[in-house]
Design a protein around this motif. Structure first.
Motif, PDB file in Angstrom:
ATOM      1  N   UNK A 117      23.762  -8.545  66.690  1.00 55.99           N
ATOM      2  CA  UNK A 117      23.514  -8.738  65.259  1.00 55.99           C
ATOM      3  C   UNK A 117      22.971  -7.459  64.620  1.00 55.99           C
ATOM      4  N   UNK A 118      22.117  -6.736  65.347  1.00 54.11           N
ATOM      5  CA  UNK A 118      21.563  -5.486  64.822  1.00 54.11           C
ATOM      6  C   UNK A 118      22.663  -4.453  64.631  1.00 54.11           C
ATOM      7  N   UNK A 119      23.589  -4.370  65.588  1.00 53.59           N
ATOM      8  CA  UNK A 119      24.703  -3.421  65.476  1.00 53.59           C
ATOM      9  C   UNK A 119      25.596  -3.791  64.295  1.00 53.59           C
ATOM     10  N   UNK A 120      25.856  -5.075  64.103  1.00 50.28           N
ATOM     11  CA  UNK A 120      26.676  -5.511  62.974  1.00 50.28           C
ATOM     12  C   UNK A 120      26.015  -5.159  61.638  1.00 50.28           C
ATOM     13  N   UNK A 121      24.683  -5.276  61.576  1.00 51.48           N
ATOM     14  CA  UNK A 121      23.982  -4.938  60.349  1.00 51.48           C
ATOM     15  C   UNK A 121      24.072  -3.436  60.063  1.00 51.48           C
ATOM     16  N   UNK A 122      23.979  -2.626  61.097  1.00 57.70           N
ATOM     17  CA  UNK A 122      24.138  -1.172  60.920  1.00 57.70           C
ATOM     18  C   UNK A 122      25.541  -0.863  60.414  1.00 57.70           C
ATOM     19  N   UNK A 123      26.546  -1.531  60.967  1.00 54.79           N
ATOM     20  CA  UNK A 123      27.928  -1.334  60.503  1.00 54.79           C
ATOM     21  C   UNK A 123      28.055  -1.683  59.028  1.00 54.79           C
ATOM     22  N   UNK A 124      27.445  -2.788  58.619  1.00 57.15           N
ATOM     23  CA  UNK A 124      27.512  -3.218  57.214  1.00 57.15           C
ATOM     24  C   UNK A 124      26.843  -2.203  56.302  1.00 57.15           C
ATOM     25  N   UNK A 125      25.679  -1.697  56.725  1.00 55.95           N
ATOM     26  CA  UNK A 125      24.967  -0.706  55.925  1.00 55.95           C
ATOM     27  C   UNK A 125      25.780   0.576  55.770  1.00 55.95           C
ATOM     28  N   UNK A 126      26.427   1.005  56.841  1.00 49.13           N
ATOM     29  CA  UNK A 126      27.237   2.216  56.764  1.00 49.13           C
ATOM     30  C   UNK A 126      28.445   2.024  55.847  1.00 49.13           C
ATOM     31  N   UNK A 127      29.057   0.867  55.895  1.00 49.39           N
ATOM     32  CA  UNK A 127      30.268   0.649  55.119  1.00 49.39           C
ATOM     33  C   UNK A 127      29.983   0.521  53.627  1.00 49.39           C
ATOM     34  N   UNK A 128      28.914  -0.186  53.281  1.00 46.52           N
ATOM     35  CA  UNK A 128      28.671  -0.478  51.863  1.00 46.52           C
ATOM     36  C   UNK A 128      27.504   0.302  51.256  1.00 46.52           C
ATOM     37  N   UNK A 129      26.658   0.900  52.084  1.00 51.57           N
ATOM     38  CA  UNK A 129      25.535   1.674  51.551  1.00 51.57           C
ATOM     39  C   UNK A 129      25.937   3.105  51.261  1.00 51.57           C
ATOM     40  N   UNK A 130      25.676   3.565  50.043  1.00 50.50           N
ATOM     41  CA  UNK A 130      26.089   4.913  49.677  1.00 50.50           C
ATOM     42  C   UNK A 130      27.591   4.988  49.486  1.00 50.50           C
ATOM     43  N   UNK A 131      28.217   6.051  49.997  1.00 48.49           N
ATOM     44  CA  UNK A 131      29.664   6.199  49.863  1.00 48.49           C
ATOM     45  C   UNK A 131      30.369   5.109  50.668  1.00 48.49           C
ATOM     46  N   UNK A 132      31.239   4.355  49.996  1.00 49.12           N
ATOM     47  CA  UNK A 132      31.945   3.249  50.641  1.00 49.12           C
ATOM     48  C   UNK A 132      32.933   3.781  51.676  1.00 49.12           C
ATOM     49  N   UNK A 133      33.008   3.096  52.817  1.00 45.12           N
ATOM     50  CA  UNK A 133      33.958   3.449  53.867  1.00 45.12           C
ATOM     51  C   UNK A 133      34.952   2.307  54.002  1.00 45.12           C
ATOM     52  N   UNK A 134      36.225   2.587  53.752  1.00 42.96           N
ATOM     53  CA  UNK A 134      37.251   1.564  53.876  1.00 42.96           C
ATOM     54  C   UNK A 134      37.633   1.326  55.330  1.00 42.96           C
ATOM     55  N   UNK A 135      38.409   0.283  55.544  1.00 43.66           N
ATOM     56  CA  UNK A 135      38.846  -0.024  56.906  1.00 43.66           C
ATOM     57  C   UNK A 135      39.788   1.046  57.441  1.00 43.66           C
ATOM     58  N   UNK A 136      40.570   1.642  56.568  1.00 44.55           N
ATOM     59  CA  UNK A 136      41.484   2.713  56.954  1.00 44.55           C
ATOM     60  C   UNK A 136      41.343   3.847  55.951  1.00 44.55           C
ATOM     61  N   UNK A 137      41.538   5.051  56.428  1.00 43.81           N
ATOM     62  CA  UNK A 137      41.426   6.198  55.537  1.00 43.81           C
ATOM     63  C   UNK A 137      42.004   7.438  56.189  1.00 43.81           C
ATOM     64  N   UNK A 138      42.133   8.495  55.395  1.00 44.33           N
ATOM     65  CA  UNK A 138      42.739   9.731  55.881  1.00 44.33           C
ATOM     66  C   UNK A 138      41.752  10.891  55.919  1.00 44.33           C
ATOM     67  N   UNK A 139      40.485  10.604  55.712  1.00 42.62           N
ATOM     68  CA  UNK A 139      39.491  11.676  55.814  1.00 42.62           C
ATOM     69  C   UNK A 139      38.380  11.247  56.765  1.00 42.62           C
TER      70      UNK A 139
END
Length: 264
Positions: free
Chosen positions: A31-53
């Motif tokens: 659960x802690x790892x999932x929360x870190x993933x959520x924070x990285x994806x939506x906190x600050x610059x958004x990270x999409x599921x797929x990208x080219x950079x």
């Protein structure tokens, strides 16, 4: 984000190991790892599921067998605070393998929106910073390049380590690096070390001779013969002492793309 998510689960052993973030918070569990993933994806610059950079980089800070893992962890923590003060990052200590090492994952976009874009000079500075932190904790570490050390070995890349652990590695990487440009650089470095070694080995000073032996150990140098007037003399005896500890810092790897990490 899918690749970053998979990497988090790999370095944390799916939540079984402690994960420390840039705030110094230490957590464990799925659960802690999932929360870190959520924070990285939506906190600050958004990270999409797929990208080219590049959205994240992985840095592995490693030391030879026998080094205190907790000191490696402390040095890695101080290194991260110095080099990535404005970025989100997580770090995990692996002390269950031969060489104690820390996996450090850094979000590419800083808290101010600037993006991490490491170059060769940055990678060498990272080595120097990590080595300096280790020396402050009493570990003999030097931030030298493979070429300067006269090393010929390939470093296993992260994807190879994973595949070997899972029994999926079909072909082992050659132990020695190849290629004419690399070979020429190594030969030039080795020739320079040889000249220094021979000069010190011929000295009547015991301190100089001891330094010559340390140089031979440092660059993994084979026994060197001394020549005078075109005639070869007996090989200079080299006593192989304990190999000096030296830091190894893997290059930054693109976590959003498939394939091996980039090594310098």
């Amino acid at each position: 984000m899918a690749a970053i998510r998979a990497h988090f689960r790999y370095i944390s052993k799916n939540g079984r190991l402690d994960v420390e973030d840039d705030r110094g918070v230490v957590e464990r569990g799925k659960d802690a790892v999932k929360e870190i993933e959520r924070q990285w994806q939506f906190g600050g610059a958004y990270i999409g599921e797929e990208g080219h950079r590049r959205e994240a980089f992985n840095v592995m800070l490693s030391m030879p067998r026998g080094t205190d893992p907790l000191i490696v962890q402390k040095a890695a923590r101080e290194f991260a605070k110095t080099e990535f003060a404005d970025h989100r990052y997580v770090m995990v200590l692996h002390d269950h393998q031969a060489n104690p090492h820390v996996h450090l994952s850094v979000k590419a976009a800083s808290k101010r929106g600037e993006r991490l874009n490491p170059r060769k000079a940055d990678l060498h500075r990272w080595r120097e910073t990590f080595a300096a932190r280790l020396r402050e904790w009493g570990i003999d570490a030097e931030a030298t390049r493979q070429t300067s050390r006269g090393e010929y070995r390939n470093r296993d890349e992260l994807w190879q380590i994973r595949a070997r652990e899972d029994g999926r590695l079909r072909k082992e990487r050659p132990q020695k690096t190849i290629g004419e440009p690399r070979g020429l650089r190594r030969q030039e470095a080795l020739e320079a070390w040889k000249q220094i070694f021979v000069a010190l080995a011929h000295s009547k000073s015991q301190e100089d001779q001891a330094l010559a032996k340390r140089i031979a150990d440092f660059v993994n140098m084979p026994v060197i013969t001394r020549k005078t007037a075109g005639q070869e003399r007996a090989p200079v005896p080299l006593e192989r002492g304990r190999e000096p500890m030296r830091e190894r810092l893997s290059a930054a790897r693109d976590l959003t793309r498939k394939g091996p990490e980039i090594e310098r």
